[in-house]
Write a protein that holds these residues in place. Sequence first.
Motif, PDB file in Angstrom:
ATOM      1  N   UNK A 265       0.838  -1.206   0.000  1.00 43.40           N
ATOM      2  CA  UNK A 265       0.000   0.000   0.000  1.00 43.40           C
ATOM      3  C   UNK A 265       0.873   1.257   0.000  1.00 43.40           C
ATOM      4  N   UNK A 266       2.058   1.154   0.607  1.00 46.07           N
ATOM      5  CA  UNK A 266       2.950   2.317   0.687  1.00 46.07           C
ATOM      6  C   UNK A 266       3.320   2.828  -0.696  1.00 46.07           C
ATOM      7  N   UNK A 267       3.379   1.917  -1.664  1.00 45.62           N
ATOM      8  CA  UNK A 267       3.789   2.299  -3.013  1.00 45.62           C
ATOM      9  C   UNK A 267       2.661   2.963  -3.811  1.00 45.62           C
ATOM     10  N   UNK A 268       1.462   2.996  -3.241  1.00 40.97           N
ATOM     11  CA  UNK A 268       0.332   3.594  -3.952  1.00 40.97           C
ATOM     12  C   UNK A 268      -0.112   4.856  -3.224  1.00 40.97           C
ATOM     13  N   UNK A 269      -1.179   5.474  -3.767  1.00 38.42           N
ATOM     14  CA  UNK A 269      -1.691   6.671  -3.098  1.00 38.42           C
ATOM     15  C   UNK A 269      -3.007   6.361  -2.374  1.00 38.42           C
ATOM     16  N   UNK A 270      -3.373   5.075  -2.366  1.00 38.67           N
ATOM     17  CA  UNK A 270      -4.664   4.677  -1.797  1.00 38.67           C
ATOM     18  C   UNK A 270      -4.776   5.037  -0.318  1.00 38.67           C
ATOM     19  N   UNK A 271      -5.990   5.396   0.099  1.00 44.54           N
ATOM     20  CA  UNK A 271      -6.239   5.681   1.507  1.00 44.54           C
ATOM     21  C   UNK A 271      -6.107   4.388   2.305  1.00 44.54           C
ATOM     22  N   UNK A 272      -5.513   4.499   3.497  1.00 42.12           N
ATOM     23  CA  UNK A 272      -5.313   3.323   4.338  1.00 42.12           C
ATOM     24  C   UNK A 272      -5.987   3.559   5.684  1.00 42.12           C
ATOM     25  N   UNK A 273      -6.747   2.567   6.131  1.00 43.32           N
ATOM     26  CA  UNK A 273      -7.336   2.643   7.469  1.00 43.32           C
ATOM     27  C   UNK A 273      -6.676   1.588   8.356  1.00 43.32           C
ATOM     28  N   UNK A 274      -6.080   2.034   9.447  1.00 42.72           N
ATOM     29  CA  UNK A 274      -5.404   1.123  10.367  1.00 42.72           C
ATOM     30  C   UNK A 274      -6.242   0.988  11.628  1.00 42.72           C
ATOM     31  N   UNK A 275      -6.701  -0.240  11.880  1.00 44.39           N
ATOM     32  CA  UNK A 275      -7.529  -0.467  13.060  1.00 44.39           C
ATOM     33  C   UNK A 275      -6.794  -1.360  14.045  1.00 44.39           C
ATOM     34  N   UNK A 276      -7.016  -1.138  15.304  1.00 41.63           N
ATOM     35  CA  UNK A 276      -6.380  -1.973  16.312  1.00 41.63           C
ATOM     36  C   UNK A 276      -6.508  -1.327  17.677  1.00 41.63           C
ATOM     37  N   UNK A 277      -6.362  -2.148  18.713  1.00 43.15           N
ATOM     38  CA  UNK A 277      -6.481  -1.636  20.081  1.00 43.15           C
ATOM     39  C   UNK A 277      -5.385  -0.617  20.366  1.00 43.15           C
ATOM     40  N   UNK A 278      -5.585   0.093  21.442  1.00 47.57           N
ATOM     41  CA  UNK A 278      -4.610   1.092  21.863  1.00 47.57           C
ATOM     42  C   UNK A 278      -3.247   0.450  22.143  1.00 47.57           C
ATOM     43  N   UNK A 279      -2.197   1.058  21.622  1.00 45.43           N
ATOM     44  CA  UNK A 279      -0.841   0.601  21.912  1.00 45.43           C
ATOM     45  C   UNK A 279      -0.346  -0.559  21.070  1.00 45.43           C
ATOM     46  N   UNK A 280      -1.064  -0.892  19.991  1.00 41.42           N
ATOM     47  CA  UNK A 280      -0.648  -2.038  19.177  1.00 41.42           C
ATOM     48  C   UNK A 280       0.412  -1.667  18.127  1.00 41.42           C
ATOM     49  N   UNK A 281       0.618  -0.352  17.920  1.00 40.16           N
ATOM     50  CA  UNK A 281       1.639   0.060  16.949  1.00 40.16           C
ATOM     51  C   UNK A 281       1.069   0.696  15.697  1.00 40.16           C
ATOM     52  N   UNK A 282      -0.152   1.238  15.798  1.00 42.80           N
ATOM     53  CA  UNK A 282      -0.803   1.811  14.606  1.00 42.80           C
ATOM     54  C   UNK A 282      -0.016   3.004  14.058  1.00 42.80           C
ATOM     55  N   UNK A 283       0.435   3.855  14.972  1.00 48.86           N
ATOM     56  CA  UNK A 283       1.154   5.041  14.520  1.00 48.86           C
ATOM     57  C   UNK A 283       2.485   4.653  13.859  1.00 48.86           C
ATOM     58  N   UNK A 284       3.137   3.666  14.453  1.00 50.43           N
ATOM     59  CA  UNK A 284       4.392   3.148  13.906  1.00 50.43           C
ATOM     60  C   UNK A 284       4.205   2.687  12.460  1.00 50.43           C
ATOM     61  N   UNK A 285       3.096   1.991  12.215  1.00 49.69           N
ATOM     62  CA  UNK A 285       2.818   1.467  10.879  1.00 49.69           C
ATOM     63  C   UNK A 285       2.485   2.610   9.917  1.00 49.69           C
ATOM     64  N   UNK A 286       1.719   3.589  10.404  1.00 52.36           N
ATOM     65  CA  UNK A 286       1.398   4.750   9.562  1.00 52.36           C
ATOM     66  C   UNK A 286       2.684   5.452   9.118  1.00 52.36           C
ATOM     67  N   UNK A 287       3.613   5.604  10.042  1.00 51.95           N
ATOM     68  CA  UNK A 287       4.883   6.267   9.710  1.00 51.95           C
ATOM     69  C   UNK A 287       5.674   5.454   8.691  1.00 51.95           C
TER      70      UNK A 287
END
Length: 455
Positions: free
Chosen positions: A161-183
């Motif tokens: 997905x990083x190689x495209x411009x598509x919108x990405x929705x990251x779901x998961x409990x608090x503290x699972x690493x969502x922000x890390x993955x977004x970065x």
Amino acid sequence: MKDFTILVVDDEKIQRESLVGFLKKKKYRTLAADSGERALELIDRHAVDLVLSDVKMTGISGYQLLREIKSRNPDIAVVMMTAFGEIADAVQAMKDGAFDYLTKPIDLDELEVIIERAERLNHLISENRQLKASLQERHRFGNIITSSPVMLEMLSVAARAAQSKAAVLIEGESGTGKELIAQAIHYAGKRGDRPLITVNCAAIPENLLESELFGHEKGAFTGAVAQKIGMVEKAHMGTLFLDEVGDIPLTVQVKLLRFLQFGEFQRVGGTEVKKVDVRLIAATNRNLRQLVAENKFREDFYYRLNVVNIHVPPLRKRKEDIPLLVDYFIKKFSTENDKPVRSLSKEAMDLLMKYDYPGNVRELENIIEQAVVLCREDVITKNDLPVTLSAGLTPAEVPPLEYYPGNFREKVEAFEKDLILDALKKHNFNQTRAARELGINERNLRYKIQKYHLR
Ligand SMILES: Nc1ncnc2c1ncn2[C@@H]1O[C@H](COP(=O)(O)OP(=O)(O)OP(=O)(O)O)[C@@H](O)[C@H]1O
Ligand SMILES: [Mg+2]
């Protein structure tokens, strides 16, 4: 000799040699060319920092040379030497991207000042490039620690997905690493050297969110004393990361939806329709589908966000990651605290493996940080771990009032923080239930969690 190379381009031999002589005396590395064609050959073979070029030459002109250099390497500074009085030449040169211009006969003091300015800019550019490279390095997918098959599969989807411009929705409990993955998605993609703008939608009061996102004009509302550029505009050509997207009020969802559909928006109080090119990543620890069912989240907005769906499993469902993460965090915090902690006793590891981590990786990270700071030997033992681990999840008791330090306000804040932490632990970090128990609304709770760094 300075580490700065100047190429002098002039078809008049005397002029060329006198400039080269002067620059050599000033300890610059120098190259010389008698035509634009020859200059381009030299630029292809040497690392040139600045080109000092005559405008009128036989063969390709100084302007053509300027444009050609800028298209090959925009970082090379080009200074044009124009005939005295030819203002139009100078104007044209600056329009075409020249760093500066000098009129003939060349004033050597003036030349020196311009070169020093170009050196400073050159230095800033390379510093900036190094900073960007280290940012990208720090946010690589490779820095996401895991050996769990589900996580690895999820990361491979994220990397594509990083190689495209598509919108990405990251779901998961608090503290699972969502922000890390977004970065990681942002920095691995084509926009990696453009800005990543993060908006924590839960932390911004509802009535300010729209202007925070889209900006506002001066006087748009009481308190709008100056014009403000919104996050959406700042993210132009880069990525906008909407964290806690489930907290966006319906009124603002409508405006974001329009923005996602057409790339268009208006500043609050503005009439002009603006257009930007932004990639969107959103994250939430709430169940958006359920919010849609309850009419708290717009369905059309949900589908726009959810082009690529990434679900990050909670830590308790991938316990094989615990030893790896423990190892990683021990290294991290022993370096940070300059304490030579090597490992963890078997007993301590058993406890860590049994625990359920309502706060997920962040909670494990906090536990290890505390243990590294507390432990007296170079091995962490079960005594260095919080008692809650061995006692089986009982929330900490509220201590006596004398316990709270500081003045009145500080005592109140420390007490408030404890109350909130207590409620969160009791409800496995489920914010809805914790807020209900505390008798405050969820938005307020999220704001306080942010304020007291309880995540
Ligand atoms: N797989 C991992 N490897 C290394 N560190 C991790 C990993 N997952 C999470 N972390 C660390 O755990 C902490 C929490 O991660 P992050 O902030 O990305 O979580 P989050 O899902 O955004 O949480 P929240 O919903 O509370 O915002 C961070 O310090 C992050 O670096
Ligand atoms: Mg987060």
